[in-house]
Design an enzyme around this catalytic site. Structure first.
Site, PDB file in Angstrom:
ATOM      1  N   LYS A  57       0.844  -1.205   0.000  1.00  0.00           N
ATOM      2  CA  LYS A  57       0.000   0.000   0.000  1.00  0.00           C
ATOM      3  C   LYS A  57       0.879   1.255   0.000  1.00  0.00           C
ATOM      4  O   LYS A  57       0.607   2.224  -0.700  1.00  0.00           O
ATOM      5  CB  LYS A  57      -0.939  -0.019   1.221  1.00  0.00           C
ATOM      6  CG  LYS A  57      -2.058  -1.026   1.044  1.00  0.00           C
ATOM      7  CD  LYS A  57      -2.802  -1.379   2.317  1.00  0.00           C
ATOM      8  CE  LYS A  57      -3.774  -2.528   2.040  1.00  0.00           C
ATOM      9  NZ  LYS A  57      -4.407  -3.079   3.229  1.00  0.00           N
ATOM     10  N   GLN A 101      -4.933  -1.928   9.408  1.00  0.00           N
ATOM     11  CA  GLN A 101      -4.714  -3.231   8.783  1.00  0.00           C
ATOM     12  C   GLN A 101      -5.319  -4.338   9.652  1.00  0.00           C
ATOM     13  O   GLN A 101      -5.007  -4.454  10.827  1.00  0.00           O
ATOM     14  CB  GLN A 101      -3.200  -3.452   8.574  1.00  0.00           C
ATOM     15  CG  GLN A 101      -2.851  -4.703   7.800  1.00  0.00           C
ATOM     16  CD  GLN A 101      -3.362  -4.685   6.354  1.00  0.00           C
ATOM     17  OE1 GLN A 101      -3.244  -3.692   5.654  1.00  0.00           O
ATOM     18  NE2 GLN A 101      -3.941  -5.788   5.916  1.00  0.00           N
ATOM     19  N   ASP A 124     -11.450   2.271   3.632  1.00  0.00           N
ATOM     20  CA  ASP A 124     -11.752   0.847   3.423  1.00  0.00           C
ATOM     21  C   ASP A 124     -13.260   0.643   3.228  1.00  0.00           C
ATOM     22  O   ASP A 124     -13.700  -0.399   2.770  1.00  0.00           O
ATOM     23  CB  ASP A 124     -11.329   0.034   4.660  1.00  0.00           C
ATOM     24  CG  ASP A 124     -10.012  -0.692   4.445  1.00  0.00           C
ATOM     25  OD1 ASP A 124      -9.655  -0.926   3.282  1.00  0.00           O
ATOM     26  OD2 ASP A 124      -9.355  -1.035   5.447  1.00  0.00           O
TER      27      ASP A 124
END
Ligand code: NDP
Length: 291
Positions: A57, A101, A124
């Protein structure tokens, strides 16, 4: 004589590169207006797979010109410490996207953490407010993996409206939002899961079949309708170390009209969509400057 028509391979890697290039140009223009999109990624603990995801990322951010900040926190981080860190990022004007994460260590309440992220910075798209927006078909941020799949279909001129779509898997991260996005694109959608009876009968109805289960070899040729489009979200590590999807690729490509490979299909699109969501969040938070 039997003629075997092999399916078109839907190249997610190539599309992800195209999208990142489009974003790079868009970010260049934003920077000329003084807007620098910023993404903060929080990694708690030292799970090797999570470390790899976070590194990729970060690399993608560098490629497109997003300012990224990785916060590595110890395995023993408390719920409160993590919430305080997130709150600081919520208040930080230079940060437009916050990603925690997953999975988090067992002692941390994942749901509460997701809810502590400012929904405007939830790139997200896991926050209940954004899940709600998705289900009523509004908003400009969409869950990365399902959004990436819609992009693969559209950029290959695959019609979604009116098609019978079957999604195998009903997780909050992939299956359910996938079904919702397909519905928002006017597909007729069925969701199958581990309790579905006669899975093959259900999957055989699909014009577009999407498997998001995590079981190598689950989808075999006899479960797929002739000329169907097959999208494989599964990422399974085989005993020989190789990565495989849920779909028996070699068999199914003989019957499908188009199919995503693993690797090189859905995977690269997930990160490209994360980059896009960060840019969208930066644009929304600077609406006046942007217009
Ligand atoms: P989950 O484990 O959260 O969900 C799996 C789903 O599959 C569940 O809904 C489960 O049903 C269903 N399922 C399990 N066994 C069967 C079966 N035999 N028949 C039908 N359905 C079944 O996984 P995720 O959604 O998080 O991920 C799915 C896969 O996608 C994984 O391999 C993951 O690594 C991969 N993935 C890939 C991404 C990418 O970028 N390429 C991104 C995210 C995930 P039930 O609900 O009844 O238990």
């Amino acid at each position: 004589m039997t003629i075997i028509m092999s399916a078109k391979i839907l190249d997610g890697k190539k599309i992800a590169l195209e999208i990142k290039e489009e974003l790079r140009l868009e970010i260049k223009k934003l920077k000329e207006k003084g807007i620098v999109p910023g993404l903060a990624v929080i990694l708690v603990g030292s799970d090797p797979a999570s470390k790899i995801y976070v590194a990729s990322k970060k690399k993608a951010c560098e490629e497109v010109g997003i300012n990224s900040k990785v916060l590595e926190m110890s395995e023993n981080t408390t719920q409160q410490e993590l919430e305080v860190t997130i709150e600081k990022l919520n208040q930080d004007e230079k940060i437009h996207g916050i990603l925690v994460q997953l999975p988090l260590p067992g002692h941390i309440d994942e749901e509460k953490i997701i809810e502590s992220i400012d929904p405007k910075k939830d790139v997200d798209c896991f926050h209940p407010e954004n899940v709600g927006k998705l289900s009523i078909g509004v908003g400009n941020i969409f869950p990365c993996t399902p959004a990436g799949i819609i992009e693969i279909l559209k950029r290959n001129d695959i019609e979604i409206a009116g098609q019978e779509c079957v999604v195998v898997g009903r997780s909050n991260i992939v299956g359910k939002p996938m079904a919702m996005l397909l519905l928002n694109n006017n597909a007729t959608v069925t969701i199958a899961h581990s309790k579905t009876k006669n899975l093959a009968e259900v999957t055989k109805r699909a014009d577009i079949l999407i498997s998001a289960v995590g079981k190598a070899g689950l989808i075999t040729k006899d479960m797929v309708k002739k000329r169907a489009v097959v999208v494989d979200v599964g990422m399974n590590r085989l005993e020989n170390g190789k990565l495989a999807g849920d779909v028996d690729f070699d068999q199914v490509k003989e019957i499908a009209s188009a199919i995503t490979p693993v690797p090189g299909g859905v995977g690269p699109m997930t990160i490209a969509m994360l980059m896009r969501n960060t840019v969208e969040a930066a644009k929304s938070s600077n609406l006046r400057t942007y217009e």
